[in-house]
Design a protein around this motif. Structure first.
Motif, PDB file in Angstrom:
ATOM      1  N   PRO A  86     -15.823  45.774   2.496  1.00  0.00           N
ATOM      2  CA  PRO A  86     -14.781  46.595   1.635  1.00  0.00           C
ATOM      3  C   PRO A  86     -13.090  46.474   2.726  1.00  0.00           C
ATOM      4  O   PRO A  86     -13.007  45.608   3.973  1.00  0.00           O
ATOM      5  CB  PRO A  86     -14.985  48.275   2.476  1.00  0.00           C
ATOM      6  N   THR A  87     -12.376  46.661   2.149  1.00  0.00           N
ATOM      7  CA  THR A  87     -11.066  46.421   2.698  1.00  0.00           C
ATOM      8  C   THR A  87     -10.238  48.012   3.414  1.00  0.00           C
ATOM      9  O   THR A  87      -9.455  47.499   4.203  1.00  0.00           O
ATOM     10  CB  THR A  87      -9.847  45.952   1.578  1.00  0.00           C
ATOM     11  N   THR A  88     -10.762  48.695   2.567  1.00  0.00           N
ATOM     12  CA  THR A  88     -10.276  50.567   3.838  1.00  0.00           C
ATOM     13  C   THR A  88     -11.618  51.172   3.828  1.00  0.00           C
ATOM     14  O   THR A  88     -12.729  50.522   2.729  1.00  0.00           O
ATOM     15  CB  THR A  88      -9.271  50.882   2.665  1.00  0.00           C
ATOM     16  N   GLU A  89     -11.593  51.789   4.194  1.00  0.00           N
ATOM     17  CA  GLU A  89     -13.114  52.620   4.616  1.00  0.00           C
ATOM     18  C   GLU A  89     -13.162  53.805   3.319  1.00  0.00           C
ATOM     19  O   GLU A  89     -14.635  53.522   2.560  1.00  0.00           O
ATOM     20  CB  GLU A  89     -12.668  53.659   6.158  1.00  0.00           C
ATOM     21  N   ASP A  90     -12.506  54.065   2.334  1.00  0.00           N
ATOM     22  CA  ASP A  90     -12.073  54.434   1.323  1.00  0.00           C
ATOM     23  C   ASP A  90     -12.248  53.796   0.351  1.00  0.00           C
ATOM     24  O   ASP A  90     -12.402  54.297  -0.438  1.00  0.00           O
ATOM     25  CB  ASP A  90     -11.653  55.975   1.141  1.00  0.00           C
ATOM     26  N   GLU A  91     -12.591  52.658   0.162  1.00  0.00           N
ATOM     27  CA  GLU A  91     -12.849  51.822  -1.630  1.00  0.00           C
ATOM     28  C   GLU A  91     -14.102  52.417  -2.010  1.00  0.00           C
ATOM     29  O   GLU A  91     -14.950  51.934  -1.141  1.00  0.00           O
ATOM     30  CB  GLU A  91     -12.802  50.534  -0.192  1.00  0.00           C
ATOM     31  N   THR A 122     -15.778  29.565   0.170  1.00  0.00           N
ATOM     32  CA  THR A 122     -15.389  29.186   1.430  1.00  0.00           C
ATOM     33  C   THR A 122     -14.971  31.167   2.034  1.00  0.00           C
ATOM     34  O   THR A 122     -13.857  31.997   1.389  1.00  0.00           O
ATOM     35  CB  THR A 122     -14.804  29.156   1.949  1.00  0.00           C
ATOM     36  N   PHE A 123     -15.529  31.572   2.716  1.00  0.00           N
ATOM     37  CA  PHE A 123     -15.230  33.103   3.326  1.00  0.00           C
ATOM     38  C   PHE A 123     -14.411  32.609   4.677  1.00  0.00           C
ATOM     39  O   PHE A 123     -15.300  31.753   5.278  1.00  0.00           O
ATOM     40  CB  PHE A 123     -15.709  33.758   3.627  1.00  0.00           C
ATOM     41  N   GLY A 124     -13.414  33.154   5.148  1.00  0.00           N
ATOM     42  CA  GLY A 124     -13.308  33.593   6.629  1.00  0.00           C
ATOM     43  C   GLY A 124     -11.682  33.573   6.831  1.00  0.00           C
ATOM     44  O   GLY A 124     -11.026  34.781   5.950  1.00  0.00           O
ATOM     45  N   ARG A 125     -11.313  34.177   7.843  1.00  0.00           N
ATOM     46  CA  ARG A 125      -9.845  34.919   8.103  1.00  0.00           C
ATOM     47  C   ARG A 125      -8.713  34.192   7.435  1.00  0.00           C
ATOM     48  O   ARG A 125      -6.999  35.034   7.631  1.00  0.00           O
ATOM     49  CB  ARG A 125      -9.520  34.672   9.696  1.00  0.00           C
ATOM     50  N   HIS A 173     -11.487  35.601   1.578  1.00  0.00           N
ATOM     51  CA  HIS A 173      -9.939  36.257   2.845  1.00  0.00           C
ATOM     52  C   HIS A 173     -10.582  37.386   3.658  1.00  0.00           C
ATOM     53  O   HIS A 173     -10.952  38.512   3.327  1.00  0.00           O
ATOM     54  CB  HIS A 173      -8.715  36.221   2.274  1.00  0.00           C
ATOM     55  N   ILE A 174     -11.006  37.317   4.867  1.00  0.00           N
ATOM     56  CA  ILE A 174     -11.719  37.911   5.547  1.00  0.00           C
ATOM     57  C   ILE A 174     -10.604  38.928   6.549  1.00  0.00           C
ATOM     58  O   ILE A 174     -10.308  38.378   7.440  1.00  0.00           O
ATOM     59  CB  ILE A 174     -12.670  38.222   6.017  1.00  0.00           C
ATOM     60  N   THR A 175     -10.092  39.698   6.533  1.00  0.00           N
ATOM     61  CA  THR A 175      -8.590  40.154   7.496  1.00  0.00           C
ATOM     62  C   THR A 175      -9.314  40.500   8.787  1.00  0.00           C
ATOM     63  O   THR A 175      -9.756  42.139   8.504  1.00  0.00           O
ATOM     64  CB  THR A 175      -7.674  41.220   6.769  1.00  0.00           C
ATOM     65  N   HIS A 176     -10.151  39.785   9.254  1.00  0.00           N
ATOM     66  CA  HIS A 176     -10.361  40.598  10.500  1.00  0.00           C
ATOM     67  C   HIS A 176      -9.923  39.447  12.024  1.00  0.00           C
ATOM     68  O   HIS A 176     -10.528  38.554  11.698  1.00  0.00           O
ATOM     69  CB  HIS A 176     -11.461  40.857  11.020  1.00  0.00           C
ATOM     70  N   LEU A 193     -19.763  42.457  10.724  1.00  0.00           N
ATOM     71  CA  LEU A 193     -18.845  42.420   8.783  1.00  0.00           C
ATOM     72  C   LEU A 193     -19.850  42.259   8.557  1.00  0.00           C
ATOM     73  O   LEU A 193     -20.664  41.687   8.890  1.00  0.00           O
ATOM     74  CB  LEU A 193     -17.528  41.890   8.705  1.00  0.00           C
ATOM     75  N   THR A 194     -20.537  42.768   7.020  1.00  0.00           N
ATOM     76  CA  THR A 194     -21.581  42.832   6.499  1.00  0.00           C
ATOM     77  C   THR A 194     -20.759  41.921   5.252  1.00  0.00           C
ATOM     78  O   THR A 194     -19.661  42.158   4.588  1.00  0.00           O
ATOM     79  CB  THR A 194     -22.442  43.881   6.410  1.00  0.00           C
TER      80      THR A 194
END
Length: 248
Positions: A10-15, A30-33, A41-44, A111-112
């Motif tokens: 999730p991108t937000t806790e309340d999504e 493919t996945f990554g920052r 796109h994983i924003t961390h 992250l999962t």
């Protein structure tokens, strides 16, 4: 036909609802920052710029770990602790689970990504081969009391506690008493001894060789049953059956 479904974190806790990414056999994700070099796109800040790649293959998928330092863990949420570790730099690791959770260590966070492989392929027919059918590896009758005993032994680990101790004989007898009022320590132990022979952990009565003494008999039965799916979570219904449902 799509064979793999990826559910991003999730991108937000309340999504409330996360989007799903569907992959057909041969397609890659493919996945990554980095927002420019990845399909997901994983924003961390703790995730590598190019963290990994998922490739769909028919009824399963493979994972490449493109990180240089982090080991990824792929968990089977339904497998009582079953998991696969994918080392840094490992390419094309096959993942056998129908439901999977990729765990990415990210600067103190975990992250999962969820990955589903709902497609099941099976043989159609016998292929015209002659001769008798193959004998089953393990012949178990789910209506018999010995199966209820085996289910009670496996219950703690099937309920999601992978390292739970195997129940004692007295605990099994107590667990079975609702469906089998006459269950006792002696009758449960008899069924355990019978299962050890039936599942070929001990030689049968027709053998003159009694075989070596089997230490940890209950643990061996549980290990074998869970490894080969002889008892599944759905089978635990036999423990709640009303009196008379389990055959004598």
């Amino acid at each position: 036909m799509y064979s793999i479904i990826v559910v991003p974190p999730p991108t937000t806790e309340d999504e409330p609802n996360r989007r799903q990414i569907r992959l057909a056999p041969g397609e890659r994700l493919t996945f990554g920052r980095s927002a420019h070099d990845n399909d997901l796109h994983i924003t961390h800040d703790g995730v590598s710029r190019r963290a990994g790649e998922i490739t769909a293959h028919g009824a399963f998928w493979i994972l490449s770990n493109l990180s240089r330092e982090q080991t990824y863990v792929v968990e089977n949420p339904e497998g009582a602790g079953e998991h696969v570790k994918v080392a840094p730099g490992r390419l094309d690791a096959p993942i056998p689970f129908e439901f999977s959770r990729i765990v990415l260590p990210a600067a103190g966070d975990l992250l999962t990504l969820q990955v589903w492989a709902p497609r099941h392929d099976y043989l159609s027919g016998t292929g015209g081969l002659d001769g008798s059918t193959t004998a089953p590896a393990f012949s178990l009758d789910r209506s018999k009391r010995y199966f209820a005993v085996l289910a009670a032994l496996c219950e703690p680990r099937l309920r999601g506690t992978p390292h739970a101790p195997v129940p004692t004989v007295d605990q099994v007898a107590d667990r079975l008493r609702a469906a089998w009022p006459a269950a006792s320590r002696t009758s449960v132990q008899w069924n355990i001894d019978y299962l050890a022979v039936k599942l070929r952990l001990k030689p049968g009565p027709e053998s003159a060789d009694p075989g070596p003494r089997l230490n940890g008999k209950k643990e061996s039965l549980v290990s074998l049953a869970l490894r080969f799916d002889l008892v599944r979570e759905d089978d635990l219904a036999v423990l709640a059956a009303p009196p008379g449902r389990v055959a004598r």
